[in-house]
Design a protein around this motif. Structure first.
Motif, PDB file in Angstrom:
ATOM      1  N   GLY A 142       1.908 -15.600  -4.557  1.00  0.00           N
ATOM      2  CA  GLY A 142       2.083 -16.097  -5.908  1.00  0.00           C
ATOM      3  C   GLY A 142       2.042 -15.043  -6.988  1.00  0.00           C
ATOM      4  O   GLY A 142       2.281 -15.351  -8.162  1.00  0.00           O
ATOM      5  N   SER A 143       1.728 -13.816  -6.645  1.00  0.00           N
ATOM      6  CA  SER A 143       1.697 -12.724  -7.618  1.00  0.00           C
ATOM      7  C   SER A 143       2.770 -11.700  -7.274  1.00  0.00           C
ATOM      8  O   SER A 143       3.314 -11.704  -6.170  1.00  0.00           O
ATOM      9  CB  SER A 143       0.329 -12.037  -7.627  1.00  0.00           C
ATOM     10  N   VAL A 144       3.062 -10.828  -8.220  1.00  0.00           N
ATOM     11  CA  VAL A 144       3.923  -9.685  -7.968  1.00  0.00           C
ATOM     12  C   VAL A 144       3.089  -8.449  -8.254  1.00  0.00           C
ATOM     13  O   VAL A 144       2.695  -8.201  -9.399  1.00  0.00           O
ATOM     14  CB  VAL A 144       5.189  -9.704  -8.843  1.00  0.00           C
ATOM     15  N   LEU A 145       2.788  -7.693  -7.206  1.00  0.00           N
ATOM     16  CA  LEU A 145       1.870  -6.564  -7.315  1.00  0.00           C
ATOM     17  C   LEU A 145       2.619  -5.245  -7.443  1.00  0.00           C
ATOM     18  O   LEU A 145       3.645  -5.043  -6.786  1.00  0.00           O
ATOM     19  CB  LEU A 145       0.965  -6.488  -6.078  1.00  0.00           C
ATOM     20  N   PRO A 146       2.095  -4.338  -8.264  1.00  0.00           N
ATOM     21  CA  PRO A 146       2.659  -2.984  -8.300  1.00  0.00           C
ATOM     22  C   PRO A 146       2.185  -2.209  -7.066  1.00  0.00           C
ATOM     23  O   PRO A 146       0.992  -2.006  -6.868  1.00  0.00           O
ATOM     24  CB  PRO A 146       2.064  -2.406  -9.589  1.00  0.00           C
ATOM     25  N   GLY A 147       3.112  -1.802  -6.202  1.00  0.00           N
ATOM     26  CA  GLY A 147       2.720  -1.067  -5.001  1.00  0.00           C
ATOM     27  C   GLY A 147       1.913   0.178  -5.348  1.00  0.00           C
ATOM     28  O   GLY A 147       2.215   0.873  -6.324  1.00  0.00           O
ATOM     29  N   LEU A 148       0.902   0.463  -4.543  1.00  0.00           N
ATOM     30  CA  LEU A 148       0.007   1.582  -4.853  1.00  0.00           C
ATOM     31  C   LEU A 148       0.632   2.943  -4.577  1.00  0.00           C
ATOM     32  O   LEU A 148       0.197   3.945  -5.141  1.00  0.00           O
ATOM     33  CB  LEU A 148      -1.292   1.446  -4.053  1.00  0.00           C
ATOM     34  N   GLY A 149       1.600   3.008  -3.688  1.00  0.00           N
ATOM     35  CA  GLY A 149       2.239   4.289  -3.399  1.00  0.00           C
ATOM     36  C   GLY A 149       1.334   5.269  -2.673  1.00  0.00           C
ATOM     37  O   GLY A 149       1.447   6.483  -2.870  1.00  0.00           O
ATOM     38  N   LEU A 150       0.441   4.761  -1.809  1.00  0.00           N
ATOM     39  CA  LEU A 150      -0.396   5.667  -1.031  1.00  0.00           C
ATOM     40  C   LEU A 150       0.479   6.486  -0.091  1.00  0.00           C
ATOM     41  O   LEU A 150       1.430   5.976   0.504  1.00  0.00           O
ATOM     42  CB  LEU A 150      -1.433   4.883  -0.220  1.00  0.00           C
ATOM     43  N   ASN A 151       0.139   7.760   0.078  1.00  0.00           N
ATOM     44  CA  ASN A 151       0.909   8.598   0.992  1.00  0.00           C
ATOM     45  C   ASN A 151       0.036   9.289   2.032  1.00  0.00           C
ATOM     46  O   ASN A 151       0.550   9.966   2.924  1.00  0.00           O
ATOM     47  CB  ASN A 151       1.676   9.666   0.217  1.00  0.00           C
ATOM     48  N   VAL A 152      -1.282   9.119   1.928  1.00  0.00           N
ATOM     49  CA  VAL A 152      -2.227   9.709   2.879  1.00  0.00           C
ATOM     50  C   VAL A 152      -2.732   8.597   3.789  1.00  0.00           C
ATOM     51  O   VAL A 152      -3.226   7.570   3.319  1.00  0.00           O
ATOM     52  CB  VAL A 152      -3.403  10.381   2.159  1.00  0.00           C
ATOM     53  N   VAL A 153      -2.611   8.804   5.103  1.00  0.00           N
ATOM     54  CA  VAL A 153      -2.993   7.794   6.089  1.00  0.00           C
ATOM     55  C   VAL A 153      -4.062   8.378   6.999  1.00  0.00           C
ATOM     56  O   VAL A 153      -3.855   9.428   7.614  1.00  0.00           O
ATOM     57  CB  VAL A 153      -1.789   7.341   6.938  1.00  0.00           C
ATOM     58  N   ARG A 154      -5.196   7.688   7.085  1.00  0.00           N
ATOM     59  CA  ARG A 154      -6.280   8.125   7.970  1.00  0.00           C
ATOM     60  C   ARG A 154      -6.338   7.162   9.160  1.00  0.00           C
ATOM     61  O   ARG A 154      -6.671   5.985   9.019  1.00  0.00           O
ATOM     62  CB  ARG A 154      -7.612   8.172   7.231  1.00  0.00           C
ATOM     63  N   TYR A 155      -6.003   7.707  10.327  1.00  0.00           N
ATOM     64  CA  TYR A 155      -5.930   6.915  11.564  1.00  0.00           C
ATOM     65  C   TYR A 155      -7.231   7.077  12.333  1.00  0.00           C
ATOM     66  O   TYR A 155      -7.664   8.203  12.619  1.00  0.00           O
ATOM     67  CB  TYR A 155      -4.742   7.389  12.403  1.00  0.00           C
TER      68      TYR A 155
ATOM     69  N   PHE B 263       0.801  -1.220   0.000  1.00  0.00           N
ATOM     70  CA  PHE B 263       0.000   0.000   0.000  1.00  0.00           C
ATOM     71  C   PHE B 263       0.838   1.276   0.000  1.00  0.00           C
ATOM     72  O   PHE B 263       0.449   2.273  -0.613  1.00  0.00           O
ATOM     73  CB  PHE B 263      -0.942   0.013   1.198  1.00  0.00           C
ATOM     74  N   TYR B 264       1.990   1.281   0.657  1.00  0.00           N
ATOM     75  CA  TYR B 264       2.705   2.538   0.909  1.00  0.00           C
ATOM     76  C   TYR B 264       4.041   2.668   0.181  1.00  0.00           C
ATOM     77  O   TYR B 264       4.817   3.559   0.490  1.00  0.00           O
ATOM     78  CB  TYR B 264       2.891   2.720   2.417  1.00  0.00           C
ATOM     79  N   THR B 265       4.303   1.792  -0.771  1.00  0.00           N
ATOM     80  CA  THR B 265       5.463   1.974  -1.635  1.00  0.00           C
ATOM     81  C   THR B 265       5.024   1.780  -3.087  1.00  0.00           C
ATOM     82  O   THR B 265       3.926   1.283  -3.351  1.00  0.00           O
ATOM     83  CB  THR B 265       6.600   0.971  -1.332  1.00  0.00           C
ATOM     84  N   THR B 266       5.908   2.138  -4.009  1.00  0.00           N
ATOM     85  CA  THR B 266       5.654   1.867  -5.423  1.00  0.00           C
ATOM     86  C   THR B 266       6.550   0.729  -5.909  1.00  0.00           C
ATOM     87  O   THR B 266       6.739   0.554  -7.115  1.00  0.00           O
ATOM     88  CB  THR B 266       5.880   3.126  -6.283  1.00  0.00           C
ATOM     89  N   ARG B 267       7.085  -0.035  -4.978  1.00  0.00           N
ATOM     90  CA  ARG B 267       7.878  -1.199  -5.361  1.00  0.00           C
ATOM     91  C   ARG B 267       6.965  -2.307  -5.895  1.00  0.00           C
ATOM     92  O   ARG B 267       5.767  -2.319  -5.645  1.00  0.00           O
ATOM     93  CB  ARG B 267       8.671  -1.719  -4.154  1.00  0.00           C
ATOM     94  N   TRP B 268       7.544  -3.252  -6.586  1.00  0.00           N
ATOM     95  CA  TRP B 268       6.835  -4.465  -6.977  1.00  0.00           C
ATOM     96  C   TRP B 268       6.985  -5.461  -5.838  1.00  0.00           C
ATOM     97  O   TRP B 268       8.102  -5.752  -5.399  1.00  0.00           O
ATOM     98  CB  TRP B 268       7.388  -5.012  -8.288  1.00  0.00           C
ATOM     99  N   VAL B 269       5.874  -5.978  -5.350  1.00  0.00           N
ATOM    100  CA  VAL B 269       5.862  -6.736  -4.102  1.00  0.00           C
ATOM    101  C   VAL B 269       5.279  -8.134  -4.351  1.00  0.00           C
ATOM    102  O   VAL B 269       4.186  -8.271  -4.922  1.00  0.00           O
ATOM    103  CB  VAL B 269       5.020  -6.011  -3.033  1.00  0.00           C
ATOM    104  N   ARG B 270       5.987  -9.149  -3.898  1.00  0.00           N
ATOM    105  CA  ARG B 270       5.488 -10.517  -4.012  1.00  0.00           C
ATOM    106  C   ARG B 270       4.375 -10.746  -2.984  1.00  0.00           C
ATOM    107  O   ARG B 270       4.534 -10.427  -1.805  1.00  0.00           O
ATOM    108  CB  ARG B 270       6.616 -11.525  -3.790  1.00  0.00           C
ATOM    109  N   TYR B 271       3.286 -11.317  -3.476  1.00  0.00           N
ATOM    110  CA  TYR B 271       2.126 -11.510  -2.599  1.00  0.00           C
ATOM    111  C   TYR B 271       1.336 -12.724  -3.071  1.00  0.00           C
ATOM    112  O   TYR B 271       0.678 -12.687  -4.108  1.00  0.00           O
ATOM    113  CB  TYR B 271       1.241 -10.255  -2.638  1.00  0.00           C
TER     114      TYR B 271
END
Length: 524
Positions: free
Chosen positions: A76-89, A66-74
């Motif tokens: 069995g898949s490799v997902l394009p990170g969403l690069g979210l930068n806004v966090v609502r707590y 969710f918080y990077t734009t890296r490609w992340v293994r998940y």
């Protein structure tokens, strides 16, 4: 936040059809992008941490997704990170412990599962001193705070704290899900204490967690009237009269409490109403007690599915006239193909002009639509949660996914990536000339970004870029198919470049698809 399983019915289908369905006039079309018409600096994309982080808050892989734009293994898949930068707590209103040993306890809704009980910190009303261990428990809510830290270390830089309900002992019935009749549930004598609680946590977070909240929000869907004692989530109705006097008084108290703690730089966001129309009504009536001057940001939820633009435009005009920021702070729906998600993002950025756009529940479970038998998924990633009232638990993935869908990742994850990975913080949203297209300009990189959603027939779209001084010929494209039949197609796939010819770019779209286009060496 909403627990209702909204269905995009006839009104929404008509609205969606006006943008996505084919008409003879739109078989092929040209849209002119205008850099002279801008709608402000883009702050970013985000999501709420509740309720998913209450269970999966320590999961570093989810944080990477969710918080990077890296490609992340998940799984069995490799997902394009969403690069979210806004966090609502979510500042919780629930608590497992009594006010004191043998003292009163929170009254929990019989329908409130443990994973939706967001823990608060202020144990009782005996002391407002956050250093008093008999009245404050700062070890609570560990999982959500863990994801808050994960997001921060990965580069998230816009933080908002929001309150769904006053903490349980401030409620008239000690139930943070609402009153029995859905009416006002905050005790009059605790209006300032509610504000004090928010300000105290904001100060504590800055001093002890290393988190600087840019804004705090004292209400969540406060005038909806659906927050009841037997509800499935926390919530509190605050807004009985047309001019929302209780909301306004709390905002005045909150400004005082923030300022007294040296938090003059923290904005108040309000009022996070359910729909654009209701948000506009509340904002208009905030003028009666001279309250709008204290609000730094107007938040709205996006659950007005059947609106084709007027309510969005009216709210934007109202807020812009006041000189305030505007966020679409919560959106969600249950169609995992992502076509409606793209449609709403396009309409929001075209008509509402927010400076940030947030999804509600990025990790969520599925339900079955009794009319079609389709599995409906609110989440971008799929999960199964336990609805036990005393033990919060969940597992990632869907053990019985709808045929043709992935058991772990909803297709709309990739649809959202088409926007979040390309329209980045600091860019300027500009006029695209089309309701189906979002246009953004990166002045630092001299880059133009176009993201367009197409409906149920193929189409050629020509982008007229003649209002730019120079236009390069480096074009990159990504595409995601958003098939309403729930068949997996291309998911954030790279596709061949197409040439820019005489400041015109012609792009072919397949049916039910979303494309992101980047053009370099562009100057206004």
């Amino acid at each position: 936040m909403t627990t209702r399983r909204h269905v995009l019915g006839l009104g929404a289908a008509v609205a969606a059809g006006s943008v996505l369905a084919p008409t003879p006039a739109l078989a092929d079309y040209t849209t002119r992008v205008d850099p002279a018409r801008g709608y402000g600096r883009w702050q970013g994309w985000g999501a709420s941490l509740s309720w998913w982080a209450n269970v999966f808050g320590r999961d570093s892989t989810l944080a990477d997704i969710f918080y990077t734009t890296r490609w992340v293994r998940y799984h069995g898949s490799v997902l394009p990170g969403l690069g979210l930068n806004v966090v609502r707590y979510n500042l919780g209103a629930s608590m497992w412990q009594p006010a004191w040993p043998g003292g009163p306890r929170m009254v929990a809704s019989p329908n409130l599962p443990a994973f939706r009980k967001m823990q608060g910190y202020w144990v009782n009303w005996l002391s407002s001193d956050p250093a008093d261990p008999d009245s404050w428990n700062w070890s609570n809510d560990a999982e959500q705070r863990a994801m808050l830290r994960h997001a921060h270390t990965r580069g998230a830089d816009v933080f908002q704290m929001f309150s769904v309900s006053p903490i349980w002992w401030m409620c008239r019935n000690h139930n943070p899900s609402g009153a029995a009749d859905g009416g006002e549930n905050l005790q009059d004598r605790y209006q300032r204490q509610h504000a004090r609680y928010i300000a105290t946590v904001a100060r504590y977070a800055r001093d002890h967690w290393g988190i600087r909240f840019d804004s705090v929000e004292p209400f969540n869907e406060p005038s909806r009237g659906g927050h009841k004692a037997n509800g499935r989530a926390e919530g509190c109705y605050i807004g009985a009269l047309p001019d929302r006097p209780v909301q306004q008084r709390i905002i005045h108290h909150l400004r005082d409490e923030l300022d007294s703690r040296g938090l003059g730089d923290v904005a108040i966001a309000a009022s996070d109403e359910l729909s654009y129309r209701r948000a506009g009504y509340t904002w208009t009536n905030m003028a009666t007690l001279n309250t709008r001057r204290l609000v730094g940001q107007v938040n709205t939820h996006g659950y007005q599915y059947d609106d084709d633009g007027p309510a969005r435009s009216a709210l934007y005009d109202n807020v812009r006239a006041s000189g305030k920021r505007l966020w679409q702070s919560e959106y969600g729906e249950q169609y995992e193909h992502g076509l409606y998600l793209a449609y709403h993002v396009a309409l929001d950025l075209r008509r509402l002009h927010p400076t940030a756009w947030c999804y509600w529940q990025p990790v969520d479970g599925q339900i079955t639509d009794p009319a079609t038998g389709h599995r409906l998924s609110w989440g971008l990633l799929k999960a199964v949660y336990s609805f036990d009232r005393t033990r919060k638990a969940g597992s990632l993935g869907e053990p019985d996914p709808y045929p043709g869908t992935d058991p772990y990742v909803a297709n709309k994850y990739f649809v959202l990536a088409q926007y979040t990975r390309h329209i980045r913080p600091g860019m300027r949203i500009i006029d695209s000339g089309s309701r189906s297209t979002v246009a953004a300009y990166d002045a630092l990189r001299r880059r133009l970004v176009l993201v367009t959603v197409r409906g149920n027939t193929p189409q050629r779209v020509t982008y007229d870029l003649s209002r730019f001084a120079t236009v390069g010929n480096v074009v990159r494209r990504r595409v995601t198919d958003a098939d309403p039949g729930y068949r997996i197609g291309r998911q954030y796939a790279a596709v061949p470049a197409v040439p820019v010819r005489g400041k015109r770019l012609a792009v072919d779209f397949s049916a039910n698809s979303v494309q992101s286009i980047e053009i370099d060496n562009v100057r206004p």
